[in-house]
Write a protein that holds these residues in place. Structure first.
Motif, mmCIF file in Angstrom:
data_model
loop_
_atom_site.group_PDB
_atom_site.id
_atom_site.type_symbol
_atom_site.label_atom_id
_atom_site.label_comp_id
_atom_site.label_asym_id
_atom_site.label_seq_id
_atom_site.Cartn_x
_atom_site.Cartn_y
_atom_site.Cartn_z
ATOM 1 N N GLY A 1 0.812 -1.213 0.000
ATOM 2 C CA GLY A 1 0.000 0.000 0.000
ATOM 3 C C GLY A 1 0.843 1.259 0.000
ATOM 4 O O GLY A 1 0.413 2.297 0.498
ATOM 5 N N ASN B 1 -0.432 4.755 -1.217
ATOM 6 C CA ASN B 1 -1.588 5.355 -0.544
ATOM 7 C C ASN B 1 -2.667 5.816 -1.511
ATOM 8 O O ASN B 1 -3.233 6.891 -1.352
ATOM 9 C CB ASN B 1 -1.160 6.560 0.298
ATOM 10 C CG ASN B 1 -0.662 6.107 1.648
ATOM 11 O OD1 ASN B 1 -1.048 5.032 2.109
ATOM 12 N ND2 ASN B 1 0.171 6.899 2.275
ATOM 13 N N VAL B 2 -2.928 5.056 -2.554
ATOM 14 C CA VAL B 2 -4.074 5.348 -3.405
ATOM 15 C C VAL B 2 -5.097 4.243 -3.185
ATOM 16 O O VAL B 2 -4.784 3.210 -2.596
ATOM 17 C CB VAL B 2 -3.696 5.449 -4.895
ATOM 18 C CG1 VAL B 2 -2.802 6.632 -5.127
ATOM 19 C CG2 VAL B 2 -3.027 4.179 -5.373
ATOM 20 N N LYS B 3 -6.307 4.479 -3.672
ATOM 21 C CA LYS B 3 -7.406 3.549 -3.409
ATOM 22 C C LYS B 3 -7.034 2.090 -3.695
ATOM 23 O O LYS B 3 -7.193 1.219 -2.852
ATOM 24 C CB LYS B 3 -8.616 3.931 -4.264
ATOM 25 C CG LYS B 3 -9.594 4.833 -3.555
ATOM 26 C CD LYS B 3 -10.863 4.944 -4.372
ATOM 27 C CE LYS B 3 -11.935 5.676 -3.578
ATOM 28 N NZ LYS B 3 -13.211 5.715 -4.246
ATOM 29 N N GLU B 4 -6.523 1.876 -4.921
ATOM 30 C CA GLU B 4 -6.270 0.484 -5.325
ATOM 31 C C GLU B 4 -5.239 -0.173 -4.415
ATOM 32 O O GLU B 4 -5.415 -1.320 -4.000
ATOM 33 C CB GLU B 4 -5.786 0.404 -6.774
ATOM 34 C CG GLU B 4 -6.822 0.710 -7.821
ATOM 35 C CD GLU B 4 -6.980 2.198 -8.053
ATOM 36 O OE1 GLU B 4 -6.191 2.974 -7.482
ATOM 37 O OE2 GLU B 4 -7.901 2.584 -8.793
ATOM 38 N N ILE C 1 -4.283 0.582 -1.366
ATOM 39 C CA ILE C 1 -4.715 0.369 0.012
ATOM 40 C C ILE C 1 -5.723 -0.784 0.077
ATOM 41 O O ILE C 1 -5.693 -1.617 0.989
ATOM 42 C CB ILE C 1 -5.310 1.663 0.609
ATOM 43 C CG1 ILE C 1 -4.201 2.690 0.833
ATOM 44 C CG2 ILE C 1 -6.030 1.387 1.919
ATOM 45 C CD1 ILE C 1 -3.168 2.284 1.851
ATOM 46 N N GLU C 2 -6.579 -0.865 -0.933
ATOM 47 C CA GLU C 2 -7.526 -1.989 -0.968
ATOM 48 C C GLU C 2 -6.766 -3.315 -1.052
ATOM 49 O O GLU C 2 -7.074 -4.271 -0.339
ATOM 50 C CB GLU C 2 -8.456 -1.843 -2.177
ATOM 51 C CG GLU C 2 -9.448 -2.976 -2.273
ATOM 52 C CD GLU C 2 -10.341 -2.873 -3.511
ATOM 53 O OE1 GLU C 2 -10.517 -1.772 -4.030
ATOM 54 O OE2 GLU C 2 -10.851 -3.917 -3.931
ATOM 55 N N ALA D 1 -3.704 -3.871 -0.078
ATOM 56 C CA ALA D 1 -2.998 -4.115 1.173
ATOM 57 C C ALA D 1 -3.949 -4.638 2.243
ATOM 58 O O ALA D 1 -3.632 -5.552 3.000
ATOM 59 C CB ALA D 1 -2.329 -2.830 1.650
ATOM 60 N N GLN E 1 -0.242 -4.322 -7.132
ATOM 61 C CA GLN E 1 -0.214 -2.991 -6.538
ATOM 62 C C GLN E 1 1.099 -2.657 -5.856
ATOM 63 O O GLN E 1 1.423 -1.492 -5.686
ATOM 64 C CB GLN E 1 -1.363 -2.830 -5.531
ATOM 65 C CG GLN E 1 -2.731 -2.818 -6.169
ATOM 66 C CD GLN E 1 -2.862 -1.761 -7.232
ATOM 67 O OE1 GLN E 1 -2.409 -0.641 -7.078
ATOM 68 N NE2 GLN E 1 -3.470 -2.114 -8.352
#
Lengths: 212, 487
Positions: B146, B149-152, B154-155, B157, B238
């Motif tokens: 992650g 620190n973008v949406k994808e 973090i999701e 992670a 990611q």
């Protein structure tokens, strides 16, 4: 006798977790469960006269009944999340499923593991139930907090299994596990905040940007 | 002394990363550190084989046999390559303004912590500590997954932490069942692997079977075996590219190492045949799932991630045909895959930088945009699908031979079908990336020297082992095979 009461309390606390519809209720039930777990360790300490078991009991109480609920409450306070857990399975059905798991775990402890001592066997049945129900909470509740608690519930069940069937793990191993749980909670807290900041919610069923 | 330095080098590098404030210097020091680590592991291997492969036992805490040394070797090679690649990669991220200098320094700290936890696993004798070290690898690498620190990311992670932690919790149940039968039936009240092995003849077969299933499902989640592989494509696609290489190349194998430790404990009570059945089941599922999903991928790094599921499935199948030379083949495949897949992810990292996208539709004509990376990627593609003269060809062939020798004809045919599907999928997707028409207005891009060096280093293994297998590696693998079969 005393042991049966503690085990029943532990199981009932787990059922409370399963029927909880709100996050605070879930955290409260988790705390009750942790208290029964520490009582169990206290009982083992008294009956085996092991100093180490008292330390374990104290650690369970401090970590799982005080520190972890505190961290979880801090999470929901900071991110101002809705109270609703987002149940994919309603409480009534959840309870029926929980009873089903309890029966299956009983059969498992009785037949598959073939433990001779009835209390040992009951403790194993309870612990397997708790592991299964922790998993059930993880997959049937949408909020991220429920997944954290589900995982911790599974670990509680495993702790009970370890001390029920094998008289506890070696002491330093227990300490290492506490350290592991502590690190897990700290790190997962960081990630809950990150999820909340980016998604503006902590509803894991709505996290769908990655597919295939 | 050598063993101590395996742990000390990452620790020293963590301290260095707390002191040095300049990204480039830090990256170079880091790479030098892992060069030293690689040399240490190679020296240790030579020393180890010179003593006839006798296990090293230090105060009951550290235990190294051929299997541990083999996995240490994989870890040291891939982490060295990743550390070289990181220099240019992180510098470019900083120059493009994607991350701050502070974050770049944090990257090197996390990188070292991650490598440290992976290096510790094969050294430990105590199975509970192995469990904790593996859980730590998840928790630390989640930050690297992650990282942006973008949406994808973090999701990915989040899924990674949750799914792998659940998996590993089931593995813990398996550990406890092993401990139970060990303390009750064999009277060994300890989680030390060596002591448990000495009593493993008296284990209760019923409990061992159950425990082994939990272990395989649990650590299998982390190893990326289907159907517990869901976290893998997300996390691998990611993560930063050097980390994707480490995840695919090392992390998956480290979990496999943990599984093998328990398989060895189960040998004397339920026999290798039971573990072999489980390996075949999960291996077949992984190959089937990955072979199908590879065809429909749109994201380059996801494609490579699914190919990792396929290859870990092949390794598992090799272990499943263990009694017929399959363990040798499977472990060799684990090594070859680690090297080749890290190379592919590093190429992917360069390509993603050039096209500013992960999507394969936009990535075309890499050979003109980045000639060096394009050529290496093309060679890597042939290696990955199993063409001679590359190393994966040999290990895949050996796995198939062991399948036929084990008289699993139907399974061998199924494997061939799905490996064929993966072959077609990879060839189709990647050849378009390399050879397609360059998007308009995209100039030739700069390739950092460090990434070239990392690719050359890995390419040497990828091609070299295909041409001839060094005797040291063969000896080590034969030792491993005997250890795992309990001979």
């Amino acid at each position: 006798m005393m042991l049966s009461i503690i085990l029943s309390g532990f199981l009932v606390a787990t059922f409370l977790l399963v029927v909880a519809k709100r996050i605070t209720a879930l955290i409260r039930s988790f705390r009750i469960q942790a208290i029964f777990l520490s009582l169990y360790a206290l009982y083992m300490g008294l009956s085996q006269r092991h100093l180490e078991m008292f330390i374990v009991c104290g650690l369970i109480f401090v970590l799982k009944a005080i520190v972890i609920p505190f961290v979880l409450l801090r999470i929901i306070r900071r991110i101002n999340v809705e109270e609703d857990l987002g149940l994919l399975v309603n409480p009534q059905l959840s309870l029926i499923i929980a009873l089903g798991f309890t029966y299956l775990s009983y059969l498992f402890a009785h037949n598959a593991m073939a433990l001779t001592d009835p209390v040992e066997s009951a403790a194993l049945a309870v612990s397997i139930t708790v592991v299964c129900l922790g998993f059930f909470i993880m997959v049937s509740r949408m909020k991220a907090v429920a997944q954290i608690i589900g995982l911790l519930v599974m670990e509680n069940g495993i702790f009970l299994a370890a001390s029920a069937i094998s008289g506890g793990m070696p002491f330093f191993v227990e300490i290492a596990f506490f350290f592991d749980i502590f690190v897990f909670v700290i790190i997962i807290e960081v990630f809950v905040y990150k999820v909340n900041r980016l998604f503006t919610h902590i509803d894991t069923s709505k996290m769908k940007s990655l597919k295939g | 002394m050598l063993i101590a330095s395996i742990i000390l080098i990452p620790v020293i590098l963590i301290v260095v990363s707390l002191l040095v404030r300049q990204v480039k210097a830090l990256g170079v020091i880091n790479a030098l550190g892992y060069a030293a680590l690689f040399v240490v592991c190679a020296l240790f291997l030579i020393d180890f084989l010179a003593h006839g492969g006798t296990p090293v036992n230090l105060w009951g805490w550290v235990y190294l046999d051929s299997l541990s040394v083999f996995f240490l070797l994989i870890t040291s090679i891939v982490s060295f390559a990743a550390s070289i690649y990181s220099v240019g990669y992180i510098l470019a991220e900083v120059e493009e303004g994607k991350i701050s200098t502070r974050k770049a320094i944090a990257y090197f700290q996390l990188f070292n912590l991650f490598c440290l936890t992976m290096l510790v696993v094969p050294l430990l004798n105590n199975l509970a500590l192995v469990w904790i070290a593996i859980e730590m690898t998840t928790l630390i690498s989640a930050f690297l997954v992650g990282f942006h620190n973008v949406k994808e990311s973090i999701e990915a992670a989040w899924k990674y932490i949750i799914i792998c932690s659940v998996g590993i919790t089931f593995a813990l149940l398996g550990v406890i069942f092993f401990y139970y039968t060990s303390s009750k039936d064999a009277g060994v009240k300890s989680l030390e692997w060596v002591s448990m092995l000495s009593g493993s003849g008296m284990f209760d077969p019923k409990i061992v079977r159950l425990a082994l299933i939990f272990i395989l499902v649990g650590y299998g989640t982390k190893a990326g075996l289907a159907p517990m592989h869901n976290w893998l494509p997300d996390a691998h696609s990611q993560a930063l590219s050097p980390i994707s290489g480490l995840l695919s190349g090392v992390l998956l194998k480290i979990s496999l190492y943990a599984i093998l430790r328990f398989v060895m404990l189960a040998n004397l009570s339920v026999g290798y045949a039971f573990s072999a059945k489980l390996f075949v089941l999960f291996g077949l599922l992984s190959v089937a799932v990955a072979g199908t999903f590879i065809l429909v991928q749109k994201d380059f790094k996801r494609l490579l991630a699914y190919s990792s599921v396929e290859n870990i499935g092949l390794v598992s199948l090799g272990l499943g045909f263990g009694a017929f030379g399959g363990i040798f083949a499977g472990l060799l495949h684990a090594f070859n895959h680690a090297v080749t897949k890290a190379l592919m992810f590093f190429c992917a990292g360069n390509a993603v930088r050039a096209y500013r996208s992960n999507s394969m539709d936009k990535m075309q004509g890499l050979i003109k945009v980045m000639p060096f990376t394009g050529i290496v990627l093309f060679l890597g593609l042939f290696a990955l699908v199993g063409m001679p003269p590359f190393s994966i060809f040999i290990s895949k062939l050996l796995i198939l031979i062991s399948a036929f020798q084990a008289k699993h004809y139907l399974i061998a045919i199924i494997i061939l079908v799905f490996v064929g599907l993966a072959f077609a999928g990879l060839l189709n997707h990647i050849s378009r990336i390399v050879l397609g028409n360059v998007p308009q207005g995209l100039p030739v891009q700069k390739e950092p020297l460090s990434s070239k060096l990392a690719l050359i280093f890995l390419g040497t293994f990828m091609l070299g082992l295909g041409l001839s297998l060094p005797k040291a590696l063969v000896d080590l693998l034969v030792n491993c095979q005997q250890l795992i079969l309990g001979k």
